[in-house]
Motif scaffolding. Structure first.
Motif, mmCIF file in Angstrom:
data_model
loop_
_atom_site.group_PDB
_atom_site.id
_atom_site.type_symbol
_atom_site.label_atom_id
_atom_site.label_comp_id
_atom_site.label_asym_id
_atom_site.label_seq_id
_atom_site.Cartn_x
_atom_site.Cartn_y
_atom_site.Cartn_z
ATOM 1 N N ASN A 540 -14.052 1.524 -0.194
ATOM 2 C CA ASN A 540 -15.344 0.742 -1.156
ATOM 3 C C ASN A 540 -15.504 -0.178 -1.276
ATOM 4 O O ASN A 540 -16.791 -0.853 -1.150
ATOM 5 N N GLN A 541 -14.627 -0.851 -0.753
ATOM 6 C CA GLN A 541 -14.490 -2.184 0.255
ATOM 7 C C GLN A 541 -15.315 -2.758 0.977
ATOM 8 O O GLN A 541 -15.954 -3.703 0.761
ATOM 9 N N ASP A 542 -15.398 -1.935 1.808
ATOM 10 C CA ASP A 542 -16.823 -2.415 2.653
ATOM 11 C C ASP A 542 -17.607 -2.635 2.604
ATOM 12 O O ASP A 542 -18.709 -3.225 2.132
ATOM 13 N N LYS A 543 -18.310 -1.126 1.705
ATOM 14 C CA LYS A 543 -19.247 -1.367 0.999
ATOM 15 C C LYS A 543 -19.392 -2.191 -0.076
ATOM 16 O O LYS A 543 -20.681 -3.227 -0.305
ATOM 17 N N SER A 544 -18.788 -3.062 -0.971
ATOM 18 C CA SER A 544 -19.087 -4.666 -1.660
ATOM 19 C C SER A 544 -18.904 -5.301 -0.484
ATOM 20 O O SER A 544 -19.523 -6.062 -1.016
ATOM 21 N N ALA A 566 -26.555 -0.379 -4.653
ATOM 22 C CA ALA A 566 -26.618 -0.791 -5.388
ATOM 23 C C ALA A 566 -27.175 0.431 -6.562
ATOM 24 O O ALA A 566 -26.307 0.495 -7.752
ATOM 25 N N GLN A 567 -26.742 1.387 -6.006
ATOM 26 C CA GLN A 567 -26.785 2.740 -6.898
ATOM 27 C C GLN A 567 -25.219 3.252 -6.724
ATOM 28 O O GLN A 567 -24.831 3.988 -7.888
ATOM 29 N N GLU A 568 -24.109 2.927 -6.100
ATOM 30 C CA GLU A 568 -22.863 3.028 -6.425
ATOM 31 C C GLU A 568 -22.027 2.137 -6.770
ATOM 32 O O GLU A 568 -22.469 0.895 -7.762
ATOM 33 N N THR A 569 -20.922 2.769 -8.105
ATOM 34 C CA THR A 569 -20.470 1.214 -8.002
ATOM 35 C C THR A 569 -19.111 0.786 -7.347
ATOM 36 O O THR A 569 -18.441 1.366 -6.844
ATOM 37 N N LEU A 570 -19.440 -1.022 -7.171
ATOM 38 C CA LEU A 570 -18.582 -1.411 -6.100
ATOM 39 C C LEU A 570 -18.415 -2.378 -6.835
ATOM 40 O O LEU A 570 -18.224 -3.387 -8.012
ATOM 41 N N THR A 571 -17.344 -2.744 -6.480
ATOM 42 C CA THR A 571 -15.941 -4.120 -7.012
ATOM 43 C C THR A 571 -16.048 -5.158 -6.119
ATOM 44 O O THR A 571 -16.859 -5.624 -5.108
ATOM 45 N N PRO A 572 -16.940 -6.124 -7.617
ATOM 46 C CA PRO A 572 -17.340 -7.686 -6.879
ATOM 47 C C PRO A 572 -16.298 -7.953 -5.954
ATOM 48 O O PRO A 572 -15.715 -8.624 -5.666
ATOM 49 N N CYS A 573 -17.105 -9.100 -5.288
ATOM 50 C CA CYS A 573 -16.486 -9.766 -3.835
ATOM 51 C C CYS A 573 -16.876 -11.289 -3.742
ATOM 52 O O CYS A 573 -17.908 -11.211 -3.993
ATOM 53 N N VAL A 574 -16.226 -11.976 -3.761
ATOM 54 C CA VAL A 574 -17.244 -13.725 -3.316
ATOM 55 C C VAL A 574 -15.932 -13.742 -1.997
ATOM 56 O O VAL A 574 -15.278 -14.249 -0.723
#
Length: 817
Positions: A540-544, A566-574
């Motif tokens: 999930n982090q790779d996708k984020s 954008a179809q998946e639920t992802l964790t925001p990354c900076v």
């Protein structure tokens, strides 16, 4: 002690005159005296134009001083109120504004004003739109003030007012009414003179008493005088002020020809020795005036689309005070500040670029991008000037000034496009500049030759010379280019195409190579993921991280990946240290990890090992982290409608088409094959694209580059003509010569067809006017044309040029598509 004014030669007391001390060519002091500022201005204007011989020719003749100007009248043009409302200041500190000129009635008037203004120190540029007499003026206010410029215009017989669309319409109606009245008087007098002429001719064969002959001559003289000095006043006025400025044009030819015939007829009537030609004088003036009247009406039609642009945006803005919708103050666009909240009612045009405050809005965007269906916008989305609010009242916050908003920029580009004249116009100007002087000399030699060598007598020699003077028409030549350019620019705007300079019509018409970018130009610019090759399990982090990486990029491929994720639920990354490399990819850092996305070649350059994969012919986007290739995505972008038709049209016109792209070989070859482009290059960086175009130019080719105006700026700048498919974006407006507002390839084809037709029309106009004079003048020199038919043919030559220019309005192939 009395002294003469150095210009008008009228006598005044010395203390009433303004004394000016100058130095002559031998550095000796010379005392000059002037009765008014007008005489002083005209004197030094003639000196600057090296027309000192005017005073030698003037001899002891006195002149009427130029129109006196009230100080208060001129002061208005330098007032703070006028400056705030009408004058714009650019980044270099130069002032510019638009003015309406009065007393303009032919292309010679335009030429004279432009020549005098552009020769004045402090004036950067002055261009007059012949169809509406609108002057676009740019000047350095630290050197010359606007009031001084107005005074200069008045000194040569014209006047100027602040431009306003309604005022322009009023001026046009007033000018049309004036011409109409002069035409009616001329026609009335001419018809009655013809009845008198019939009686005179009948008496010539049947017999008539001398007293009756005298009565008929007096009646003809009176009617002819009214026609000559009332209906023909516009020619005398223009000829007089043109001569004062060293310019001899069509008005001088008409005035000289008619005056000579008039004076000769007076002599004939008094001496009873020869026949008078009062009816010819009246018909010459009337025919030429009718032709000029029809020309004015037709030129108005030619530029009506450009003229109506001035009324496109609202002139009154509803500004909401204190964020209370019921507290609305009506302001002028120039008074609205960035950040003001504006109320737009249903059916009203949006005047400012801004952010929608209301929950939602529905807008008609045809004026900007040609989109036929309404576009829905939601709160906090950007809206642009030129949109039309459709359903209900809305509130929006202005985030740009009126001048910097999109529609204002578009109107400004269209308005100023005509200031840059096609190169071919230089040919017409160089021919017509000394044409009238040559005609007067030829007519004089003709009269002398017929009188002394032809042995036909003074009367017939004079009539032949008058026919030569009247039949010559420099007006048709002067009209050849500007009128066709105006019609071409106007037609382009109707099809959502902006030519930033009229000269680009000529260059585009000569195109030999058209170079295309692929993504966003030949294709829709919206690639979609059709297949994914997951080489390492994606957490999930790779996708984020991939989503965050593509979010920071504006490239169409990155946007396609972003839409897919954008179809998946992802964790925001900076991410840190984000870098985008054109035609390669993007990279960034995250907590010490290196994140890379882009072409497989780019990933290899960044130290990521790329294994052999069985991939299709589509666009590829690889994603890697810390030297490991995690996934490869295949994307496909659909072709724009009309792409194949455009390439086919280029082939028929023998214009070479080339495809340059930074994409992989298989994808570029597929697009080229589908639309019929035979020469294509892949993997090109922006520098390589620019280098390729420069190489074509070094071979002497006229190169047109078609791109999206975003990542093709360097290549666009190297081409002879840069065409941007920009949907009216700021980048497209800045980086291109021609802007396709509706993002359509059909419009690219239409712009090329329109340029070719306009350029062809200009060449036809010039050929027509030169051929007319080449044929008509020798015929007149041989004595085969009477002044009456000379006047008729001269008017017809100008009308033919006008009507030929209007042919540009006919539908073209791509306009019907």
């Amino acid at each position: 002690m009395q002294r003469q004014c150095s210009h008008c030669h009228l006598l005044y007391q010395e203390q009433e005159l303004k004394k000016v001390i100058t130095q002559d060519s031998e550095d000796s002091e010379q005392e000059l005296y002037f009765c008014c500022n007008g005489c002083e201005s005209v004197y030094f204007l003639l000196q600057k134009a090296q027309l000192q011989s005017f005073y030698t020719k003037l001899g002891t003749t006195t002149l009427t001083p130029p129109k006196s100007v009230s100080k208060n009248d001129l002061g208005f043009f330098d007032s703070p109120g006028f400056k705030e409302k009408y004058i714009r200041t650019d980044k270099n500190g130069l002032f510019s504004c638009s003015l309406i000129l009065t007393n303009i009635h032919c292309s010679a008037c335009v030429w004279l004003n432009e020549k005098i203004l552009n020769a004045q120190t402090g004036i950067e540029s002055a261009y007059i739109n012949y169809t509406n007499n609108k002057l676009l003026l740019t000047w350095n206010n630290s050197i010359i003030s606007l009031s001084q410029i107005i005074q200069l215009i008045r000194s040569i017989g014209y006047d100027a007012l602040a431009y306003d669309y309604n005022l322009g319409e009023e001026q046009n109606k007033a000018q049309t009414s004036e011409y109409y009245m002069r035409v009616i008087v001329g026609v009335f007098c001419t018809m009655n003179i013809m009845w008198i002429a019939i009686a005179q001719y009948s008496g010539y064969f049947l017999g008539i008493s001398p007293s009756i002959t005298n009565i008929l001559n007096i009646a003809s003289f009176l009617l002819c005088s009214i026609t000559l000095f009332y209906s023909g006043f516009v020619f005398y006025r223009s000829a007089y002020f043109g001569f004062k400025s060293g310019f001899i044009g069509m008005d001088m030819l008409v005035s000289v020809g008619a005056s000579l015939t008039y004076l000769y007829s007076i002599y004939a009537a008094l001496s009873h020795s020869v026949e008078s030609y009062f009816e010819s004088v009246s018909m010459i003036i009337t025919f030429v005036l009718v032709g000029k009247f029809l020309e004015i009406r037709t030129k108005k039609s030619a530029g009506e689309s450009l003229e109506k642009l001035g009324m496109f945006l609202p002139q009154n803005i509803n500004v909401v005070e204190n964020e209370q919708e019921n507290n609305v103050i009506v302001k002028k666009p120039e008074e609205v500040n960035i950040g003001d909240i504006i109320l737009a009612l249903p059916g009203e045009k949006i005047a400012f670029d801004g952010i929608l405050i209301s929950p939602k809005g529905l807008f008609d965007c045809k004026a900007i991008n040609g989109e036929s269906l309404p576009v829905s916008k939601r709160k906090d989305e950007e809206i642009f000037s030129g949109f039309i609010n459709l359903n209900h009242k809305i509130l929006y916050r202005a985030n740009k000034s009126f001048q910097d908003s999109l529609m204002s920029k578009i109107l400004s580009l269209v308005e100023t496009s005509l200031t840059h004249k096609p190169r071919i116009q230089n040919l017409a100007n160089s021919i017509s500049q000394n044409f009238s002087r040559a005609i007067l000399l030829i007519a004089l030699c003709c009269m002398i030759g017929w009188y002394f060598l032809g042995g036909i007598g003074f009367e017939q020699s004079l009539i032949i010379a008058i026919s030569v003077i009247i039949i010559a028409c420099p007006c048709a030549l002067a009209l050849a280019t500007p009128l066709a350019s105006i019609v071409g620019i106007s037609q382009a705007y109707k099809k959502h195409i902006i030519f930033k300079q009229a000269s680009f019509l000529e260059i585009l018409a000569k195109a030999e190579v058209m170079v295309f970018d692929k993504t966003g130009t030949l294709t829709q610019g919206k690639p979609q993921v059709i297949n994914s090759h997951i080489l390492q399990p994606l957490s999930n982090q790779d996708k984020s991280l991939l989503y965050a990486l593509t979010t920071l990029s504006t490239h169409p491929i990155s946007l396609g990946i972003k839409e897919y994720l954008a179809q998946e639920t992802l964790t925001p990354c900076v991410l840190q240290d984000f870098i985008q490399l054109d035609s390669k990819g993007v990279k960034a850092q995250y907590n010490g990890s290196k994140i890379v996305g882009g072409s497989l070649e780019f990933l290899e350059e960044e130290g990521i090992e790329v294994c052999n994969l069985k991939l299709g012919q589509n666009m590829l986007f690889g994603f890697g982290r810390d030297c490991k290739l995690l996934a490869v995505f295949e994307l496909k972008d659909s072709l724009k409608s009309g792409a194949a038709a455009l390439i086919s049209y280029l082939k028929t016109e023998r214009i070479k088409s080339v495809l340059l792209s930074g994409d992989r070989q298989q994808s570029v070859n597929t697009v080229a094959r589908e639309i019929g482009i035979q020469e294509c290059f892949w993997g090109f960086s922006p520098l390589q694209k620019a280098s390729y175009i420069q190489e074509l130019k070094n071979q002497g080719k006229v190169v047109v580059m078609v791109g999206d105006g975003i990542n093709d700026a360097l290549a666009l700048s190297k081409s002879d003509i840069a065409i941007s498919m920009g949907n009216g974006s700021d980048i497209a407006l800045l980086s291109s010569d021609v802007v396709i507002l509706d993002n359509s390839l059909k419009s690219v084809g239409y712009s090329l067809q329109l340029a070719k037709r306009t350029y062809s029309c200009i060449k036809h106009n010039i050929a027509l006017s030169i051929a007319y004079n080449a044929l008509s003048i020798p015929i007149a020199l041989c004595g085969l044309v009477i002044p009456l038919f000379a006047a008729l043919s001269m008017s017809l030559s100008s009308l033919l040029v006008v009507l030929n220019s209007l042919r540009i309005k006919k539908d073209l192939e791509f306009a019907r598509a």
